[in-house]
Design a protein around this motif. Structure first.
Motif, PDB file in Angstrom:
ATOM      1  N   ALA A  36      46.800 -22.859 -33.570  1.00 31.83           N
ATOM      2  CA  ALA A  36      46.912 -21.538 -32.946  1.00 31.83           C
ATOM      3  C   ALA A  36      45.794 -21.345 -31.927  1.00 31.83           C
ATOM      4  N   ALA A  37      44.606 -21.826 -32.236  1.00 28.54           N
ATOM      5  CA  ALA A  37      43.491 -21.718 -31.291  1.00 28.54           C
ATOM      6  C   ALA A  37      43.793 -22.492 -30.007  1.00 28.54           C
ATOM      7  N   ASP A  38      44.419 -23.666 -30.121  1.00 25.71           N
ATOM      8  CA  ASP A  38      44.813 -24.438 -28.941  1.00 25.71           C
ATOM      9  C   ASP A  38      45.802 -23.653 -28.087  1.00 25.71           C
ATOM     10  N   ALA A  45      46.989 -20.411 -23.266  1.00 22.38           N
ATOM     11  CA  ALA A  45      47.488 -19.166 -22.667  1.00 22.38           C
ATOM     12  C   ALA A  45      46.424 -18.508 -21.795  1.00 22.38           C
ATOM     13  N   LEU A  46      45.182 -18.514 -22.248  1.00 25.29           N
ATOM     14  CA  LEU A  46      44.105 -17.915 -21.451  1.00 25.29           C
ATOM     15  C   LEU A  46      43.835 -18.720 -20.186  1.00 25.29           C
ATOM     16  N   ARG A  47      43.874 -20.035 -20.280  1.00 24.60           N
ATOM     17  CA  ARG A  47      43.688 -20.865 -19.073  1.00 24.60           C
ATOM     18  C   ARG A  47      44.819 -20.643 -18.087  1.00 24.60           C
ATOM     19  N   ASP A  90      52.430  -9.859  -6.465  1.00 25.01           N
ATOM     20  CA  ASP A  90      52.929  -8.962  -7.513  1.00 25.01           C
ATOM     21  C   ASP A  90      53.617  -9.745  -8.631  1.00 25.01           C
ATOM     22  N   CYS A  91      54.412 -10.745  -8.269  1.00 23.61           N
ATOM     23  CA  CYS A  91      55.081 -11.574  -9.280  1.00 23.61           C
ATOM     24  C   CYS A  91      54.061 -12.337 -10.113  1.00 23.61           C
ATOM     25  N   LEU A  92      53.028 -12.843  -9.480  1.00 24.60           N
ATOM     26  CA  LEU A  92      52.000 -13.586 -10.208  1.00 24.60           C
ATOM     27  C   LEU A  92      51.224 -12.670 -11.153  1.00 24.60           C
ATOM     28  N   GLY A  93      51.152 -11.392 -10.835  1.00 22.94           N
ATOM     29  CA  GLY A  93      50.539 -10.439 -11.756  1.00 22.94           C
ATOM     30  C   GLY A  93      51.316 -10.365 -13.056  1.00 22.94           C
ATOM     31  N   SER A  94      52.631 -10.419 -12.965  1.00 24.78           N
ATOM     32  CA  SER A  94      53.470 -10.420 -14.171  1.00 24.78           C
ATOM     33  C   SER A  94      53.285 -11.696 -14.975  1.00 24.78           C
ATOM     34  N   VAL A  95      53.113 -12.815 -14.286  1.00 25.30           N
ATOM     35  CA  VAL A  95      52.876 -14.090 -14.969  1.00 25.30           C
ATOM     36  C   VAL A  95      51.551 -14.023 -15.728  1.00 25.30           C
ATOM     37  N   THR A  96      50.522 -13.497 -15.077  1.00 20.78           N
ATOM     38  CA  THR A  96      49.216 -13.337 -15.726  1.00 20.78           C
ATOM     39  C   THR A  96      49.354 -12.483 -16.981  1.00 20.78           C
ATOM     40  N   ASP A  97      50.039 -11.362 -16.850  1.00 16.50           N
ATOM     41  CA  ASP A  97      50.217 -10.453 -17.985  1.00 16.50           C
ATOM     42  C   ASP A  97      50.951 -11.135 -19.146  1.00 16.50           C
ATOM     43  N   THR A  98      51.950 -11.940 -18.828  1.00 14.80           N
ATOM     44  CA  THR A  98      52.703 -12.637 -19.871  1.00 14.80           C
ATOM     45  C   THR A  98      51.808 -13.598 -20.648  1.00 14.80           C
ATOM     46  N   HIS A  99      50.985 -14.353 -19.934  1.00 17.13           N
ATOM     47  CA  HIS A  99      50.076 -15.286 -20.620  1.00 17.13           C
ATOM     48  C   HIS A  99      49.051 -14.538 -21.466  1.00 17.13           C
ATOM     49  N   LEU A 100      48.542 -13.430 -20.963  1.00 15.56           N
ATOM     50  CA  LEU A 100      47.586 -12.638 -21.744  1.00 15.56           C
ATOM     51  C   LEU A 100      48.263 -12.041 -22.979  1.00 15.56           C
ATOM     52  N   ASP A 101      49.501 -11.607 -22.824  1.00 15.85           N
ATOM     53  CA  ASP A 101      50.261 -11.099 -23.978  1.00 15.85           C
ATOM     54  C   ASP A 101      50.428 -12.175 -25.044  1.00 15.85           C
ATOM     55  N   ASP A 102      50.693 -13.410 -24.609  1.00 15.67           N
ATOM     56  CA  ASP A 102      50.835 -14.521 -25.560  1.00 15.67           C
ATOM     57  C   ASP A 102      49.544 -14.736 -26.343  1.00 15.67           C
ATOM     58  N   ALA A 103      48.415 -14.760 -25.632  1.00 14.89           N
ATOM     59  CA  ALA A 103      47.126 -14.961 -26.308  1.00 14.89           C
ATOM     60  C   ALA A 103      46.835 -13.817 -27.269  1.00 14.89           C
ATOM     61  N   LEU A 104      47.140 -12.603 -26.859  1.00 11.26           N
ATOM     62  CA  LEU A 104      46.904 -11.439 -27.712  1.00 11.26           C
ATOM     63  C   LEU A 104      47.809 -11.466 -28.949  1.00 11.26           C
ATOM     64  N   ALA A 105      49.036 -11.901 -28.779  1.00 12.49           N
ATOM     65  CA  ALA A 105      49.953 -11.974 -29.922  1.00 12.49           C
ATOM     66  C   ALA A 105      49.436 -12.923 -30.992  1.00 12.49           C
ATOM     67  N   VAL A 106      48.889 -14.039 -30.558  1.00 17.34           N
ATOM     68  CA  VAL A 106      48.330 -14.988 -31.523  1.00 17.34           C
ATOM     69  C   VAL A 106      47.171 -14.340 -32.287  1.00 17.34           C
ATOM     70  N   ARG A 113      46.654 -11.080 -32.759  1.00 14.21           N
ATOM     71  CA  ARG A 113      47.143  -9.981 -33.610  1.00 14.21           C
ATOM     72  C   ARG A 113      47.760 -10.489 -34.901  1.00 14.21           C
ATOM     73  N   LEU A 114      48.342 -11.653 -34.840  1.00 13.95           N
ATOM     74  CA  LEU A 114      48.927 -12.231 -36.045  1.00 13.95           C
ATOM     75  C   LEU A 114      47.853 -12.758 -36.983  1.00 13.95           C
ATOM     76  N   GLY A 115      46.619 -12.753 -36.513  1.00 12.33           N
ATOM     77  CA  GLY A 115      45.519 -13.208 -37.338  1.00 12.33           C
ATOM     78  C   GLY A 115      45.452 -14.699 -37.481  1.00 12.33           C
ATOM     79  N   ILE A 116      46.117 -15.389 -36.570  1.00 13.62           N
ATOM     80  CA  ILE A 116      46.148 -16.834 -36.645  1.00 13.62           C
ATOM     81  C   ILE A 116      44.855 -17.440 -36.111  1.00 13.62           C
ATOM     82  N   VAL A 117      44.258 -16.811 -35.136  1.00 13.20           N
ATOM     83  CA  VAL A 117      43.036 -17.350 -34.535  1.00 13.20           C
ATOM     84  C   VAL A 117      41.835 -16.637 -35.107  1.00 13.20           C
TER      85      VAL A 117
END
Length: 85
Positions: A32-34, A39-41, A63-79, A81-85
């Motif tokens: 999960a840390a990997d 996702a952060l990179r 503007d489109c790349l802003g959405s891509v950035t947000d998606t990757h940050l959401d992925d990292a945050l989800a990990v 929030r699940l307490g995996i990391v």
């Protein structure tokens, strides 16, 4: 994650990533840390591209790349929030 691996999903070779750069399939040995680090990179790379495109006055792509950035940050945050990391 300091290894090379070939994606089982699409066959693309990847190095030092928790998930495939092309299709997003997780490495069979990724923790999960990997996945969070990957996702952060990816978010940082998308943000750098966004700034570059905005500087070129290519605001629609920025503007489109802003959405891509947000998606990757959401992925990292989800990990996290699940307490995996």
């Amino acid at each position: 994650m300091n290894s090379a691996w070939t994606c089982d999903g699409c066959g693309i070779p990847n190095v030092d990533r928790g998930s495939c750069e092309a299709c997003g399939t997780s490495s069979p040995t990724a923790t999960a840390a990997d996945l969070a680090r990957t996702a952060l990179r990816d978010a940082a790379a998308a943000r750098a591209a966004q700034v570059e495109e905005a500087a070129r006055s290519n605001h629609r792509l920025a503007d489109c790349l802003g959405s891509v950035t947000d998606t990757h940050l959401d992925d990292a945050l989800a990990v996290r929030r699940l307490g995996i990391v």
